[in-house]
Design a protein around this motif. Sequence first.
Motif, mmCIF file in Angstrom:
data_model
loop_
_atom_site.group_PDB
_atom_site.id
_atom_site.type_symbol
_atom_site.label_atom_id
_atom_site.label_comp_id
_atom_site.label_asym_id
_atom_site.label_seq_id
_atom_site.Cartn_x
_atom_site.Cartn_y
_atom_site.Cartn_z
ATOM 1 N N VAL A 620 50.278 36.882 62.063
ATOM 2 C CA VAL A 620 50.706 37.892 61.098
ATOM 3 C C VAL A 620 50.342 37.376 59.710
ATOM 4 C CG1 VAL A 620 52.632 39.178 60.118
ATOM 5 C CG2 VAL A 620 52.607 38.641 62.568
ATOM 6 N N SER A 621 49.574 38.179 58.988
ATOM 7 C CA SER A 621 49.143 37.747 57.653
ATOM 8 C C SER A 621 49.393 38.852 56.651
ATOM 9 C CB SER A 621 47.659 37.376 57.660
ATOM 10 O OG SER A 621 46.859 38.497 58.005
ATOM 11 N N VAL A 622 49.562 38.428 55.387
ATOM 12 C CA VAL A 622 49.750 39.382 54.301
ATOM 13 C C VAL A 622 48.658 39.150 53.269
ATOM 14 C CG1 VAL A 622 51.413 37.815 53.223
ATOM 15 C CG2 VAL A 622 51.327 40.195 52.496
ATOM 16 N N ALA A 623 48.031 40.240 52.817
ATOM 17 C CA ALA A 623 46.986 40.167 51.800
ATOM 18 C C ALA A 623 47.610 40.405 50.428
ATOM 19 C CB ALA A 623 45.904 41.207 52.078
ATOM 20 N N TRP A 624 47.405 39.427 49.528
ATOM 21 C CA TRP A 624 47.898 39.539 48.162
ATOM 22 C C TRP A 624 46.730 39.837 47.227
ATOM 23 C CZ3 TRP A 624 52.905 38.914 46.126
ATOM 24 C CH2 TRP A 624 53.885 38.564 47.060
ATOM 25 N N THR A 625 46.968 40.747 46.288
ATOM 26 C CA THR A 625 45.929 41.148 45.346
ATOM 27 C C THR A 625 46.328 40.782 43.926
ATOM 28 O OG1 THR A 625 45.261 43.008 46.742
ATOM 29 C CG2 THR A 625 44.614 43.095 44.437
ATOM 30 N N ALA A 626 45.363 40.266 43.166
ATOM 31 C CA ALA A 626 45.549 40.046 41.728
ATOM 32 C C ALA A 626 45.109 41.312 41.017
ATOM 33 C CB ALA A 626 44.735 38.848 41.257
ATOM 34 N N GLU A 627 46.071 42.002 40.411
ATOM 35 C CA GLU A 627 45.792 43.294 39.786
ATOM 36 C C GLU A 627 45.989 43.223 38.280
ATOM 37 O OE1 GLU A 627 48.175 46.310 41.537
ATOM 38 O OE2 GLU A 627 46.858 46.534 43.276
ATOM 39 N N PRO A 628 45.131 43.917 37.508
ATOM 40 C CA PRO A 628 45.289 43.941 36.048
ATOM 41 C C PRO A 628 46.428 44.862 35.641
ATOM 42 C CG PRO A 628 43.467 45.347 36.690
ATOM 43 C CD PRO A 628 43.946 44.684 37.950
ATOM 44 N N GLU A 629 47.018 44.574 34.494
ATOM 45 C CA GLU A 629 48.093 45.428 34.006
ATOM 46 C C GLU A 629 47.573 46.743 33.448
ATOM 47 O OE1 GLU A 629 50.419 43.253 31.206
ATOM 48 O OE2 GLU A 629 51.302 41.932 32.724
ATOM 49 N N SER A 630 46.288 46.780 33.075
ATOM 50 C CA SER A 630 45.708 47.996 32.508
ATOM 51 C C SER A 630 44.194 47.900 32.587
ATOM 52 C CB SER A 630 46.156 48.181 31.053
ATOM 53 O OG SER A 630 45.642 47.137 30.252
ATOM 54 N N VAL A 631 43.531 49.006 32.212
ATOM 55 C CA VAL A 631 42.071 49.000 32.165
ATOM 56 C C VAL A 631 41.584 47.971 31.147
ATOM 57 C CG1 VAL A 631 40.026 50.386 31.670
ATOM 58 C CG2 VAL A 631 41.979 51.430 32.827
ATOM 59 N N LEU A 632 42.299 47.835 30.045
ATOM 60 C CA LEU A 632 41.928 46.862 29.025
ATOM 61 C C LEU A 632 41.820 45.455 29.604
ATOM 62 C CD1 LEU A 632 41.439 45.976 26.084
ATOM 63 C CD2 LEU A 632 43.941 45.838 25.822
ATOM 64 N N GLU A 633 42.758 45.077 30.469
ATOM 65 C CA GLU A 633 42.745 43.722 31.043
ATOM 66 C C GLU A 633 41.540 43.536 31.963
ATOM 67 O OE1 GLU A 633 44.837 41.626 29.713
ATOM 68 O OE2 GLU A 633 45.664 43.328 28.614
ATOM 69 N N SER A 634 41.157 44.581 32.688
ATOM 70 C CA SER A 634 39.945 44.499 33.511
ATOM 71 C C SER A 634 38.711 44.297 32.644
ATOM 72 C CB SER A 634 39.782 45.771 34.349
ATOM 73 O OG SER A 634 40.719 45.816 35.394
ATOM 74 N N ILE A 635 38.658 45.026 31.509
ATOM 75 C CA ILE A 635 37.541 44.883 30.581
ATOM 76 C C ILE A 635 37.494 43.457 30.041
ATOM 77 C CG2 ILE A 635 36.556 45.668 28.400
ATOM 78 C CD1 ILE A 635 36.402 47.773 30.558
ATOM 79 N N LYS A 636 38.653 42.923 29.684
ATOM 80 C CA LYS A 636 38.709 41.567 29.131
ATOM 81 C C LYS A 636 38.221 40.538 30.152
ATOM 82 C CE LYS A 636 42.667 40.668 27.022
ATOM 83 N NZ LYS A 636 44.129 40.735 26.788
ATOM 84 N N LEU A 637 38.620 40.700 31.399
ATOM 85 C CA LEU A 637 38.179 39.756 32.425
ATOM 86 C C LEU A 637 36.674 39.848 32.636
ATOM 87 C CD1 LEU A 637 39.313 37.653 34.491
ATOM 88 C CD2 LEU A 637 39.101 39.451 36.197
ATOM 89 N N ALA A 638 36.147 41.070 32.661
ATOM 90 C CA ALA A 638 34.708 41.258 32.836
ATOM 91 C C ALA A 638 33.925 40.653 31.674
ATOM 92 C CB ALA A 638 34.387 42.747 32.962
ATOM 93 N N MET A 639 34.480 40.726 30.482
ATOM 94 C CA MET A 639 33.793 40.189 29.313
ATOM 95 C C MET A 639 33.761 38.664 29.316
ATOM 96 S SD MET A 639 35.408 42.798 26.471
ATOM 97 C CE MET A 639 34.862 41.839 25.064
ATOM 98 N N ILE A 640 34.861 38.031 29.694
ATOM 99 C CA ILE A 640 34.962 36.581 29.566
ATOM 100 C C ILE A 640 34.514 35.835 30.815
ATOM 101 C CG2 ILE A 640 37.341 36.297 30.401
ATOM 102 C CD1 ILE A 640 37.774 34.380 28.044
ATOM 103 N N ALA A 641 34.519 36.512 31.978
ATOM 104 C CA ALA A 641 34.150 35.839 33.226
ATOM 105 C C ALA A 641 33.352 36.780 34.122
ATOM 106 C CB ALA A 641 35.404 35.348 33.959
ATOM 107 N N PRO A 642 32.106 37.081 33.748
ATOM 108 C CA PRO A 642 31.290 38.003 34.557
ATOM 109 C C PRO A 642 30.974 37.416 35.927
ATOM 110 C CG PRO A 642 29.950 36.940 32.884
ATOM 111 C CD PRO A 642 31.373 36.579 32.569
ATOM 112 N N SER A 643 30.992 38.263 36.923
ATOM 113 C CA SER A 643 30.738 37.829 38.297
ATOM 114 C C SER A 643 29.382 37.138 38.402
ATOM 115 C CB SER A 643 30.778 39.040 39.233
ATOM 116 O OG SER A 643 30.578 38.637 40.571
ATOM 117 N N ASN A 644 29.360 36.003 39.095
ATOM 118 C CA ASN A 644 28.147 35.186 39.183
ATOM 119 C C ASN A 644 27.260 35.642 40.346
ATOM 120 O OD1 ASN A 644 26.414 33.175 38.381
ATOM 121 N ND2 ASN A 644 27.494 31.525 39.427
#
Length: 683
Positions: A620-644
């Motif tokens: 039995v396993s549970v999947a945990w997700t790291a979710e942004p608090e808003s669209v702004l936080e997603s934008i900030k993550l994309a800006m500072i740490a672009p997927s390699n």
Amino acid sequence: MAGRIESRGRGERSEIRDAGSDVRELREVRDAEEVQVETGEDEHAVERIERSDAQEPVERRVVDAIQELDAEEGRESDTRKRIAGALRELEEIEGGSVRDRVERAVAEVKEEVEKPDIPPEKDFEDAREVVERAKEVEEANVEAKEEESRVSESSPREAFEDSSEQRAEGEKRKGLERVPDEQVRETFSELESKEGEPRSWASEEIAEGLKRLAPEDAEVSRVYCADIREGLGLTPEEVESFTNEFQQAKEALEAEGEVRCGMVDEKVYIWRPDLDPTQLENAYGNLYYYFRDEEAFEKYIWDIACPLGIEGDDEKQNIEHLQKLASQMLTEPTSEYCVNPRLNRIRGDHVHFFNNLSGKTLSELEGEISKITKKGGRGGIRNPRFPEGEELEIALARLTAVAVSDCHLKANGTLEYAEGEISRIRIVERDLQVFGDIRMNPKLKERENFYEVFLPSPFGIVLLHLGIPSGDRTVQNPGLYPELREFSVKAQCGFIENLIPQDGTISRKNVQWTHSNALHAGDKTEIYGIEPKVGRKEINLIIEEGKREKHSWVLNYGKLEELRQSDSDNLRHIADSLWNIVYENPNRLVEDEIRIVRKLGVNYNAKPYTIRYHERSGRVSVAWTAEPESVLESIKLAMIAPSNDVIKRQIMRDLIANHPKYMRRALRQFEKNGIEVYQWWTS
């Protein structure tokens, strides 16, 4: 030039002072020619410099002549006249090489000068200035070819002595520090006995004294040596008594973990090693360094033997002495094969200790080491490089992200990397070049539709050393090693960049990633010895209320929230129980990753996504997700740490481009927090 000398007066003392000025002018001409070569202003400057380099020995004879002037006793006036005449001839003769004229003039002076008078002190200072400046230019212009020829013609011992002296003049890291006898006496003054009585020792007092001999300031040195017999003036019987108590003191200090001690030939050695697990000296501790050839191995041993004062022509004796000392200092069992001249290899923990003895760093060994491998000698990292500081932090962070998201790590260090995109494999291969020459050979698994790659085993050994466990990480639910959370901003961004390609999901408004951990290990319960967190009732709830998929049932967390509001007391009670179990067992990896992005000024939260029961394994396993608090936080993550990787990086680029208002707002926030952002999405 001769005119300028005449205008300053024909006095003999003035001519000696002017000699320094004349030599400096000649040097300035040469420097100007070198600048012209670099800038391309004078196409003939190269030829003139080559001619002057060929005549460099003549300049050294000028220096010898002036030094002889300084050292000899004899006729002052005759000496000065000869030097003045040589300078006038130097300036009056036209044509030919400058150094040819110098050579002729100096030869004449050296033939005729005998027992010159000692010039007055002021003139001595002028002459010395000429000598010192000539020395500086000579040392700066020594050709590498001449140095190699000199070393090849000398004995190995002489060559090693020269290299050791050169290194000692400019080393940045201090090696063995010898404790003065007076300091040894002061440190152990409390152990003095009454007059006429032999001194006795208590292991606790010796342990305290040893710690005082080796201060914690690693900027001074990490290894200290104290001559106990000479420093304390011990008799042979007292030395034996001290040695017996020393063994107990040594064990007590090593139990504390900060200090390691050894005793050879009545000398005590105290070592305060840097135990930071992220340092390659520690991470490579159980691996073997193969030197490129016998000469490189012998030179390394010689450089270690020198600070110990045991340097001799017998390499075997030097190795035996070093092994005797290392066997007392190191925590892992040692043998004669740890320093193996037949294979030109040394075990990593020995290299760590030896480097601290000599003041060397791993970066100084680049080019001297042909490979780093496990004990068997196969595979490994070829032509290893040894990054330091932030460069090392970035490299380890990227490697860790690949390991926790895409790899299976075995207990023997085998690191199996699974990836669906060949372009992503090449990106990882490129990133790993910071550690050495890495070549990946991906093999396509057609049924599973992914590529399988085995990374060099030293990477797996490093990850195990850092605390990444081998085996099933879903069952073990490990977090990140704490040092990574203290890495630089660039290193932490590098970690997120390498995490997103495998575990990240990117939509038009959202960037998130997911990890799973087990609430019940199923058929691996006994293997890992982990008690199940859920029982039969919770499993039945997942089966009855969840969605049927291939070989499993999946209960969405939104559905579980609804069940907590059920009219059935029994159903509501079981749903509450499962809900509490999930929150009592969060995914440690997601939690640590969220700590990292929050430190970067990006606000994410952890949220359970699905609960899954695996029919075949019973897990039995549970999947945990790291979710942004808003669209702004997603934008900030994309800006500072672009997927390699190519695909997800482009999706992030589009995400930022579609939200220019959020992008500008994010830049202002990063600037306010002092975080520099490279605007990669504009290039």
